[in-house]
Scaffold this motif. Structure first.
Motif, mmCIF file in Angstrom:
data_model
loop_
_atom_site.group_PDB
_atom_site.id
_atom_site.type_symbol
_atom_site.label_atom_id
_atom_site.label_comp_id
_atom_site.label_asym_id
_atom_site.label_seq_id
_atom_site.Cartn_x
_atom_site.Cartn_y
_atom_site.Cartn_z
ATOM 1 N N ASP A 10 2.775 4.312 5.835
ATOM 2 C CA ASP A 10 2.132 3.869 4.597
ATOM 3 C C ASP A 10 2.448 4.918 3.531
ATOM 4 O O ASP A 10 2.714 6.080 3.853
ATOM 5 C CB ASP A 10 0.613 3.766 4.773
ATOM 6 N N PHE A 11 2.416 4.521 2.267
ATOM 7 C CA PHE A 11 2.735 5.499 1.225
ATOM 8 C C PHE A 11 1.952 5.236 -0.052
ATOM 9 O O PHE A 11 1.483 4.119 -0.302
ATOM 10 C CB PHE A 11 4.234 5.504 0.911
ATOM 11 N N SER A 12 1.844 6.303 -0.849
ATOM 12 C CA SER A 12 1.352 6.179 -2.221
ATOM 13 C C SER A 12 2.217 7.076 -3.094
ATOM 14 O O SER A 12 2.614 8.169 -2.682
ATOM 15 C CB SER A 12 -0.116 6.594 -2.325
ATOM 16 N N ILE A 13 2.542 6.576 -4.275
ATOM 17 C CA ILE A 13 3.414 7.291 -5.205
ATOM 18 C C ILE A 13 2.721 7.403 -6.554
ATOM 19 O O ILE A 13 2.147 6.425 -7.051
ATOM 20 C CB ILE A 13 4.769 6.560 -5.355
ATOM 21 N N VAL A 14 2.773 8.602 -7.132
ATOM 22 C CA VAL A 14 2.233 8.847 -8.477
ATOM 23 C C VAL A 14 3.396 9.185 -9.401
ATOM 24 O O VAL A 14 4.267 9.987 -9.044
ATOM 25 C CB VAL A 14 1.217 10.010 -8.468
ATOM 26 N N PHE A 15 3.417 8.566 -10.589
ATOM 27 C CA PHE A 15 4.484 8.806 -11.558
ATOM 28 C C PHE A 15 4.053 9.850 -12.591
ATOM 29 O O PHE A 15 2.874 9.929 -12.972
ATOM 30 C CB PHE A 15 4.871 7.510 -12.266
ATOM 31 N N ALA A 16 5.022 10.654 -13.029
ATOM 32 C CA ALA A 16 4.738 11.735 -13.974
ATOM 33 C C ALA A 16 4.249 11.218 -15.315
ATOM 34 O O ALA A 16 3.502 11.909 -16.022
ATOM 35 C CB ALA A 16 5.988 12.588 -14.166
ATOM 36 N N ASN A 17 4.669 10.029 -15.683
ATOM 37 C CA ASN A 17 4.269 9.473 -16.981
ATOM 38 C C ASN A 17 3.114 8.485 -16.859
ATOM 39 O O ASN A 17 2.869 7.678 -17.742
ATOM 40 C CB ASN A 17 5.458 8.809 -17.669
ATOM 41 N N GLY A 18 2.396 8.554 -15.729
ATOM 42 C CA GLY A 18 1.225 7.717 -15.542
ATOM 43 C C GLY A 18 1.478 6.553 -14.602
ATOM 44 O O GLY A 18 2.589 6.048 -14.495
ATOM 45 N N GLY A 19 0.430 6.135 -13.926
ATOM 46 C CA GLY A 19 0.520 5.003 -13.027
ATOM 47 C C GLY A 19 0.972 5.409 -11.636
ATOM 48 O O GLY A 19 1.245 6.578 -11.353
ATOM 49 N N GLY A 20 1.028 4.436 -10.757
ATOM 50 C CA GLY A 20 1.443 4.695 -9.393
ATOM 51 C C GLY A 20 1.661 3.406 -8.632
ATOM 52 O O GLY A 20 1.529 2.301 -9.175
ATOM 53 N N MET A 21 2.010 3.538 -7.366
ATOM 54 C CA MET A 21 2.208 2.380 -6.510
ATOM 55 C C MET A 21 1.957 2.797 -5.070
ATOM 56 O O MET A 21 1.982 3.988 -4.741
ATOM 57 C CB MET A 21 3.639 1.815 -6.654
ATOM 58 N N SER A 22 1.725 1.806 -4.201
ATOM 59 C CA SER A 22 1.463 2.112 -2.802
ATOM 60 C C SER A 22 2.012 0.995 -1.926
ATOM 61 O O SER A 22 2.316 -0.102 -2.409
ATOM 62 C CB SER A 22 -0.035 2.290 -2.558
ATOM 63 N N GLY A 23 2.145 1.290 -0.647
ATOM 64 C CA GLY A 23 2.648 0.293 0.285
ATOM 65 C C GLY A 23 2.112 0.552 1.678
ATOM 66 O O GLY A 23 1.889 1.702 2.069
ATOM 67 N N ASP A 24 1.889 -0.522 2.420
ATOM 68 C CA ASP A 24 1.398 -0.430 3.789
ATOM 69 C C ASP A 24 2.444 -0.957 4.759
ATOM 70 O O ASP A 24 3.115 -1.962 4.473
ATOM 71 C CB ASP A 24 0.118 -1.252 3.965
ATOM 72 N N GLY A 25 2.577 -0.286 5.891
ATOM 73 C CA GLY A 25 3.491 -0.747 6.929
ATOM 74 C C GLY A 25 4.938 -0.770 6.494
ATOM 75 O O GLY A 25 5.707 -1.629 6.929
#
Length: 307
Positions: A10-25
């Protein structure tokens, strides 16, 4: 070939200019089993084509030995015998049932070896046999004439569209279920497919020759077929009962779209799991029969010593 590995996490990503995203499996191809969490994070960012990433966090990371699926940014050198040839065709024999309801081939002798001895010099003998079969037998290719009366027949196909094509293999055995059997357009969206042979490895070939093969098979959706024509592919092959859903009535949108676009269709392939996602060449050439739209081929992939 050497063993291949993938990361499950699983992952989570944070962007330097704001916002983010995540994923499971999530699952990702790896260049080998000896990789760190930081290596996997970097490969993930590369695969997703992301920019301005400030933080990547992985959880439940597991390294698993399993075939690659074609993740971007993962180049693996494979060491195999020079010009390895992988046979992707089902053998044809008398009584073979390829598609339920279609006639099985029959093979009968025209000249037996015993009878031939009276025609040739001592010690010389031959066997000549007659095979009667429908064109849709074993692993076969559909030309446009199969679907359209004014389409190209087998004899008019350009060999350059059948021999030595760049193979783009999509290993989708874990991407469909019995409740959702369609292979969608998004599956093919991460590669340049122009001029290639797109080969779809569903794993359904394990049922070939059994009653199970005839129902519940995966297929290519209408939108996916249209996306492949738009991408300029030369050929689409699948290891399933049909490239269309044969249980949805008489419509055959994938055949109609692909063959109208001049894209050859090869059905009933096998052993696609042995072909790498990228780097192989594919050949499937039928005999040049005039007024005929479909015929068995000896389909095979060649893999160079390293790629």
């Amino acid at each position: 070939m050497t063993a291949e590995y993938r990361a499950h996490f699983d992952f989570s990503i944070v962007f330097a200019n704001g916002g983010g995203m995540s994923g499971d499996g999530f699952r990702l191809d790896l260049p080998g089993h000896d990789v760190s969490e930081e290596d996997v994070a970097a490969l993930l960012v590369r695969h997703l084509g992301l920019a301005l990433v400030s933080e990547v966090a992985l959880t439940d990371l597991r390294i698993v030995e399993e075939p690659h699926r074609g993740s971007r940014g993962v180049e693996v050198e494979r060491r195999v015998a020079a010009d390895t040839v992988i046979d992707l065709s089902h053998p044809i024999e008398a009584g073979l049932v390829t598609y339920p309801g279609l006639p099985a081939p029959t093979i009968t002798p025209y000249l037996t070896r015993e009878d031939s001895r009276t025609r040739y010099a001592e010690g010389t003998e031959f066997a000549m046999d007659v095979i009667t079969m429908i064109g849709n037998t074993g692993t076969y290719l559909d030309a446009p004439f199969h679907r359209y009366a004014d389409g190209r027949d087998l004899a008019s196909l350009d060999l350059r569209t059948l021999v030595g094509l760049r193979a783009e293999v999509f290993h989708v055995r874990d991407a469909w279920t019995s409740e959702d059997r369609g292979i969608r357009a998004a599956t093919f969206g991460d590669r340049d497919l122009a001029g290639s042979a797109v080969l779809i490895d569903t794993g359904w070939d394990r049922h070939f020759g059994t009653p199970r093969y005839g129902s519940g098979a995966p297929f290519l959706t209408e939108k996916a077929a249209r996306s492949l024509v738009d991408a300029g592919v030369a050929l689409v092959g699948i290891d399933s009962l049909n490239i269309d859903d044969t249980e949805s009535g008489g419509e055959r949108p994938a055949h109609s779209i692909l063959l109208a676009g001049g894209v050859h269709v090869v059905e009933h392939l096998t052993r696609l799991d042995a072909v790498p996602a990228r780097g192989a060449r594919f050949t499937a050439a039928p005999p040049a029969v005039r007024g005929f739209g479909t015929f068995p081929v000896r389909a095979f992939a060649t893999v160079a010593e390293s790629h």
